[in-house]
Motif scaffolding. Structure first.
Motif, PDB file in Angstrom:
ATOM      1  N   GLU A   1       0.839  -1.204   0.000  1.00 43.97           N
ATOM      2  CA  GLU A   1       0.000   0.000   0.000  1.00 43.97           C
ATOM      3  C   GLU A   1       0.873   1.253   0.000  1.00 43.97           C
ATOM      4  O   GLU A   1       0.652   2.185  -0.782  1.00 43.97           O
ATOM      5  N   LEU A   2       1.880   1.279   0.864  1.00 41.23           N
ATOM      6  CA  LEU A   2       2.769   2.428   0.912  1.00 41.23           C
ATOM      7  C   LEU A   2       3.553   2.552  -0.390  1.00 41.23           C
ATOM      8  O   LEU A   2       3.797   3.659  -0.882  1.00 41.23           O
ATOM      9  N   GLU A   3       3.952   1.438  -0.967  1.00 43.96           N
ATOM     10  CA  GLU A   3       4.698   1.455  -2.221  1.00 43.96           C
ATOM     11  C   GLU A   3       3.886   2.103  -3.339  1.00 43.96           C
ATOM     12  O   GLU A   3       4.409   2.922  -4.123  1.00 43.96           O
ATOM     13  N   GLN A   4       2.618   1.796  -3.415  1.00 42.58           N
ATOM     14  CA  GLN A   4       1.761   2.392  -4.441  1.00 42.58           C
ATOM     15  C   GLN A   4       1.641   3.905  -4.242  1.00 42.58           C
ATOM     16  O   GLN A   4       1.706   4.672  -5.219  1.00 42.58           O
ATOM     17  N   GLN A   5       1.486   4.328  -2.995  1.00 40.92           N
ATOM     18  CA  GLN A   5       1.401   5.762  -2.717  1.00 40.92           C
ATOM     19  C   GLN A   5       2.708   6.467  -3.071  1.00 40.92           C
ATOM     20  O   GLN A   5       2.707   7.575  -3.630  1.00 40.92           O
ATOM     21  N   PHE A   6       3.825   5.796  -2.780  1.00 41.82           N
ATOM     22  CA  PHE A   6       5.131   6.393  -3.075  1.00 41.82           C
ATOM     23  C   PHE A   6       5.333   6.574  -4.574  1.00 41.82           C
ATOM     24  O   PHE A   6       5.727   7.652  -5.045  1.00 41.82           O
TER      25      PHE A   6
END
Length: 369
Positions: free
Chosen positions: A330-335
């Motif tokens: 999830e954080l990777e997609q936001q990044f």
């Protein structure tokens, strides 16, 4: 006449023979008998071997580091869950300390000499500043504040002595220049400048193969990131690789950075808008001189093209591997979405900041490990 005289004489002698006995009896009745004093038997006083008893034993500043000691504990941290300390004090005046910043994948190994001022312990290193401590007892240290007094807080600022001396775990994330010549590899740490010989272990062999197969390197020093540890005792000049991450062609050490330039630096993602990124994810990116960027987003590797004109920045759609990691996807997609939407880049001090419509969306610091 003679008979009467004999009787009188006998009576007189009889009376005289009783006088001493009668006088002794009278005197005994008049003088009370003396009392015999029995000395009291002192009871044994047992002092328990407790922390209180040990503290009392050192109230007169009787602190001696006459054996090698290990202290450990987790102390509060301003912007992380805590800092775990392992400090070894050697009786010859040296110390070694390991500081692990929890959830930030940041480990610092510091060495130097200790100084004992009454009961205050100072850890001296020319490059780094460590907190000072106060001996509450031979088995307990508490941190000192900036005024040199023990910290007064409801939080725990104390380290406990280990029952046995424990060697320091020197494994940590590292960033530095790797070079291979004649099957002999060296690694120069960007942070300390120390050059170490790389031990030929099973974890080093894949690194050697990758280096030898890439035509861009050809015996040159190239930035690499890895998990490693320095050898002990007679192997102090050896580096043992535990996990290799990747090479960063075209990168340089952060302290060689030209102010205001973003190219050539391995940047570690620190914040996503106003949210700190867990440092153990090692989210990183590099902008090279050929308008290419590549990096690691916490689970997958990515690469793409970018253009920079003055402070204006545009990032083309990224190409990424397709692994799934539950703890970071999830954080990777936001990044990656934020990185592709950035329209401006600024280097302020040691921070790289990316903006969209004048709003800060990503912040990076130079990776030192």
């Amino acid at each position: 006449m003679k008979k009467r005289l004999l009787i009188s004489t006998a009576l007189l002698l009889s009376a005289c023979s009783q006088l001493p006995s009668d006088r002794q009896t009278a005197e005994t009745q008049l003088i009370p008998p003396a009392r015999t004093e029995v000395p009291a038997v002192a009871e044994d006083v047992v002092v328990e071997d407790s922390a209180v008893a040990q503290a009392v034993a050192t109230d007169f500043e009787h602190i001696f580091i006459d054996s090698d000691m290990s202290f450990s504990g987790t102390l509060p941290c301003a912007d992380c869950p805590g800092i775990h300390y392992h400090i070894n004090l050697y009786r010859d005046g040296r110390f070694e300390a390991r500081q692990e910043y929890l959830e930030r994948s940041k480990v610092e190994i510091v060495k130097g000499v200790w100084l004992l001022e009454k009961r205050n312990l100072h850890l001296v290193n020319q490059q780094q500043t460590l907190p000072a401590f106060h001996f509450l007892s031979n088995n307990q240290l508490t941190m000192l504040d900036l005024s040199g007094k023990p910290v007064s807080s409801n939080l725990n600022y104390q380290l406990q002595r280990e029952s046995e001396f424990k060697k320091l775990d020197t494994r940590q994330a590292m960033l530095g220049l790797y070079q291979l010549q004649d099957n002999l590899a060296t690694f120069t740490s960007c942070r300390t400048g120390d050059t170490l010989n790389v031990a030929n272990t099973q974890f080093h062999l894949p690194v050697m193969r990758q280096y030898q197969q890439d035509e861009r390197y050809k015996g040159k020093a190239v930035i690499a990131t890895l998990q490693g540890r320095r050898g002990q005792d007679e192997q102090q000049q050896m580096l043992f690789i535990d996990k290799f991450e990747q090479f960063w062609p075209g990168a340089i050490c952060p302290d060689q950075n030209t102010p205001g330039k973003i190219q050539g630096i391995v940047w570690r993602a620190e914040k996503l808008t106003d949210r700190y990124i867990p440092q153990q994810l090692n989210v990183r990116v590099i902008f090279d001189q050929n308008e290419r960027l590549y990096g690691f987003a916490g689970c997958n590797n990515f690469n793409g093209n970018y253009k920079q004109r003055s402070n204006q920045l545009s990032v083309q759609p990224l190409i990424s591997t397709r692994k799934f990691c539950a703890e970071s996807s999830e954080l990777e997609q936001q990044f990656t979405r934020s990185l592709q939407s950035a329209d401006r880049a600024e280097v302020n001090g040691d921070k790289l900041q990316l903006f969209k419509n004048n709003q800060l969306i990503l912040q990076f610091t130079p990776a030192v490990n």
